[in-house]
Design an enzyme around this catalytic site. Structure first.
Site, PDB file in Angstrom:
ATOM      1  N   ASP A 280       0.863  -1.173   0.000  1.00 21.05           N
ATOM      2  CA  ASP A 280       0.000   0.000   0.000  1.00 21.05           C
ATOM      3  C   ASP A 280       0.910   1.237   0.000  1.00 21.05           C
ATOM      4  OD1 ASP A 280      -2.179   1.643  -0.113  1.00 21.05           O
ATOM      5  OD2 ASP A 280      -3.203   0.823   1.633  1.00 21.05           O
TER       6      ASP A 280
HETATM    7  C1  BGC Z   1      -5.111   3.224   0.070  1.00 22.43           C
HETATM    8  C2  BGC Z   1      -5.301   2.189  -1.003  1.00 22.43           C
HETATM    9  C3  BGC Z   1      -5.227   2.839  -2.361  1.00 22.43           C
HETATM   10  C4  BGC Z   1      -3.898   3.535  -2.487  1.00 22.43           C
HETATM   11  C5  BGC Z   1      -3.658   4.169  -3.841  1.00 22.43           C
HETATM   12  C6  BGC Z   1      -3.897   4.083  -0.170  1.00 22.43           C
HETATM   13  O1  BGC Z   1      -3.868   5.180   0.678  1.00 22.43           O
HETATM   14  O2  BGC Z   1      -5.032   2.586   1.320  1.00 22.43           O
HETATM   15  O3  BGC Z   1      -6.524   1.537  -0.812  1.00 22.43           O
HETATM   16  O4  BGC Z   1      -5.421   1.901  -3.365  1.00 22.43           O
HETATM   17  O5  BGC Z   1      -3.822   4.541  -1.500  1.00 22.43           O
HETATM   18  O6  BGC Z   1      -4.423   5.284  -4.036  1.00 22.43           O
END
Ligand code: BGC
Length: 741
Positions: A280
């Site tokens: 993530d």
């Molecule tokens: C989130 C993810 C997301 C990623 C990309 C993160 O802050 O937890 O779910 O896909 O950002 O935007």
């Protein structure tokens, strides 16, 4: 014949973009051939992902793409910039490796569907799949071939803002939902140019964040982890999901992005997942703040060795992997395996072979809007309908339309929407005006936003209610109150909304509340004042038409709660599949209102200041007609291990309208070596019934469907007595029993 040649011939023969699905062996061959030509720098580039904006698409960015700096870019650029970046990657880098463009296509792209929690409330995997398919078509047309969805974190805490993105509290429902979303996004073959790779996230346990505070740590015993939190992820693997994303939280003290137990033992060894694992956002370097890695270099080592193939946004891999490999702290094979997973997905998607896409812009279409409207209609849950207040009669002279969510196009879309356009969104106000004619709609919002606490607009709202035959209040939470980093400690309707309802109710007209929110809210007073309540989540682009149709009976509510609604925030976490205690409270044990003199109460598991039961149970939802459940029967009183059993009941529509009932099957393993939940959902079916129609609904249960994780972490079905219900929700239903021998 060499693979590229096949694709080339196919392209010209058909004279169009062809999707030549290669066999696994062919793909593996191409991956190995390419991998053998790559430098370590190129490999590390593939393992790096950025959301660095391409606007303006600077010379520096072009140069970095030429150097193979990133294997993937996400949430970046517009279609023209993506097309140009892809052209550079394909034609101006040493090996011509295409970029994988990702994006958070969470519940729609240009056409926005209900938030995932709302989609789960449809209990309709077909519409969920269609929504995913539509989103994939739109996103792929603009150069996106990877979405960071489905989010399938089990969420039992409405304080957590990301419950909006989740399929709710139940592992069975979430598993069905996970598979439907994966099918929708990926279609029948990733090689289809309209398919986008799905990503099961967040692996794992993120939804159990302590105190509902986003990013917080989770402590989940392995039995609970396997039986509840991991089940939808396993279902996603079974459905062929192309990728996984780690989670932000530390699980039992180990951050997911460095968690070998999750990423190697469970995902690769046990589930044999062949796809790509991405971290993530900066979750690799965040391991230093967790207190799990000493610095970014240490974090890169932990993540790579744990099995994270690609790093999202932070640059620990780019900065340190090379020296970690030369020092032997990360094996060359670990790098190669990661790159294999990445290249494999790119080959499967046909990125190497498809013509470089021209920039296109998609728009909503009658078809995409029809899917959005159906999904929105099915997602709405009728919580209350005293004296059949709904549907409103077409002959209602005038309607007061009140509340901050009546005409709030952005707010009705909910969290995680990027590519929508305001002009596509149809609000309830606009739709009701169209349906009834301007003159019959008296609009007075009362409050500017859901958080507005000023009473300045109350007089106009009251006046509208005084002059109208009925009032519909559109209440809830504006967009930014749910989603990532939007945890709430209070679950009430924010701002002065409850007071607005109180004021409008004084007009003495029938009051309908339509609540649009990203989570279960507590709204006890409003529930008492309104004659009818529709819970509409954040319904998306077509929320307006869907709600207008439901209000006036052009559609009949069929949504059911995918999550338990608490009476008070202090009951959280509250979920139907809990264990019994040694001192269970009976549902009738009421709380003692605070401030009343103490009286002795039983020593049972309850609260002294609020009823122990939920406000609305899991699976609950009314219709404009009513259904009866009768004649539960089993194909046999017992079943041998390995066998199966059929459980049936007669469901009848006893009302005067056609409606759809969501018939639910629950079981309870009465005595087991690990105590089992009081009820567990094992099946459901949406059944459309005409007035007076009766249908027998049957569920087949195999003994393996009754399995749970025992203390040795083995998935077992134990012999013994089982209770079974066919039910309209998790608290009611007709009951039987059988024995597993
Ligand atoms: C989130 C993810 C997301 C990623 C990309 C993160 O802050 O937890 O779910 O896909 O950002 O935007």
């Amino acid at each position: 014949m060499a693979w590229p040649y096949c694709a080339f011939v196919g392209f010209f023969l058909l004279g169009a973009v062809v999707s030549t699905a290669a066999t696994d062996a062919e793909v593996d061959q191409r991956v190995e051939a390419l991998l053998s030509r790559m430098t370590l720098d190129e490999k590390i580039g593939q393992m790096s992902q950025s959301d660095r904006l391409m606007t303006p698409f600077s010379d520096e960015v072009r140069q970095l793409i030429r150097q193979g700096r990133w294997g993937s870019l996400f949430n970046a650029g517009n279609p023209a910039e993506r097309a140009e970046a892809q052209r550079i990657a394909r034609t101006e880098t040493r090996l011509g490796i295409p970029i994988l463009f990702g994006r958070d296509v969470i519940h729609g792209y240009r056409t926005i569907f209900p938030i995932p929690l709302g989609q789960a409330a449809t209990w309709d995997p077909d519409i969920v799949e269609q929504a995913g398919r539509t989103a994939a078509r739109e996103a792929s047309a603009e150069g996106i071939r990877w979405t960071f969805a489905p989010m399938i974190d089990i969420a039992r805490d409405p304080r957590w803002g990301r419950i909006a993105e989740s399929p709710g509290e139940d592992p069975y429902l979430a598993s069905i939902f996970a598979a439907a979303m994966v099918r929708g996004f990926q279609g029948t073959s990733l090689a289809d140019p309209s398919a986008i790779a799905a990503c099961a996230k967040h692996f794992a346990g993120y939804g159990a964040a302590e105190a509902g505070r986003d990013y917080n740590s989770t402590w989940i015993a392995e039995i609970l982890l396997r039986d509840v939190y991991l089940r939808p992820f396993h279902a996603a693997v079974d459905a062929g999901v192309a990728s996984f994303m780690t989670s932000f939280n530390a699980l039992n003290g180990v951050p997911s992005s460095g968690n070998e137990f999750l990423l190697r033992r469970i995902l690769r060894d046990e589930w044999k997942f062949p796809g790509l694992v991405v971290s993530d956002y900066q979750s690799i370097t965040e391991m230093t703040l967790h207190g799990y890695a000493a610095d970014a270099r240490d974090a890169a080592r932990e993540a790579a060795n744990a099995g994270v193939d690609m790093e999202m946004v932070s640059t620990a891999y780019f900065d340190h992997l090379k020296s970690l490999v030369s020092s032997g702290a990360v094996a060359g094979k670990t790098i190669d395996d990661a790159v294999r997973h990445i290249l494999r997905l790119k080959f499967l998607l046909g990125l190497f072979d498809a013509p470089i896409p021209a920039a296109q812009t998609v728009t909503v279409t009658p078809e995409s809007l029809a899917v959005a409207q159906k999904a929105a209609t099915e997602s709405v849950v009728l919580l209350k309908n005293d004296q059949n207040l709904l549907p409103l009669s077409d002959t209602v002279g005038s309607l007061a339309v009140i509340g901050p969510m009546a005409d709030a196009p952005v707010d009705q879309l909910g969290t995680w929407t990027i590519d929508w356009r305001t002009e596509d969104v149809r609000t309830p106000l606009a739709e009701l005006r169209q349906m009834l004619g301007n003159g019959r709609v008296l609009y007075a919002p009362g409050l500017k936003t859901s958080r507005d606490s000023s009473h300045d607009g109350f007089a106009a709202a009251r006046d509208a209610a005084d002059r109208a035959d009925a009032a519909v209040l559109f209440l809830g939470e504006e967009q930014i109150l749910s989603g990532e980093a939007r945890s709430r400690a209070f679950l009430n309707l924010p701002g002065a909304q409850e007071e607005l309802v109180e004021e409008v109710a004084k007009a003495g007209k029938p009051v309908v509340a339509v609540i649009m929110a990203g989570r279960p809210l507590t709204f006890h007073d409003t529930a008492a004042r309104a004659g009818a309540i529709l819970y509409a989540w954040h319904p998306g682009t077509m929320g307006g038409p869907a709600i207008a149709d439901l209000l006036f009976g052009r559609a009949v509510p069929s949504g059911r709660l995918p999550v338990t609604f608490p009476r008070a925030v202090g009951q959280v976490p509250i979920y139907y599949a809990h264990l019994n205690t040694g001192r269970p409270a009976s549902a009738s044990e009421l709380g003692i209102p605070m401030g009343t003199p103490a009286k002795p109460t039983g020593y049972t598991s309850k609260y002294i200041d609020v009823d122990v039961t939920p406000e609305y149970p899991f699976g609950y939802g009314l219709s404009y007609t009513n259904f009866t459940y009768e004649n539960l029967r089993l194909s046999a009183p017992s079943v041998a291990m390995g066998g199966s059993l059929t459980i049936s009941a007669d469901i009848a529509n006893r009302g005067r309208r056609e409606g759809t009932e969501v018939v639910q099957l629950y079981i309870h393993d009465v005595v087991a070596s690990v105590a089992q939940p009081v009820r567990l959902l094992k099946g459901f079916r949406r059944v459309a019934l005409k007035p007076g129609e009766m249908r027998t609904v049957s569920f087949a249960i195999r003994t393996e469907d009754l399995a749970f994780y025992n203390q040795q972490m083995k998935l077992v079905t134990e012999p013994g007595r089982f209770e079974v219900w066919i039910a309209p929700d998790a608290e009611h239903g007709i009951k039987g029993e059988f024995v597993v021998k």
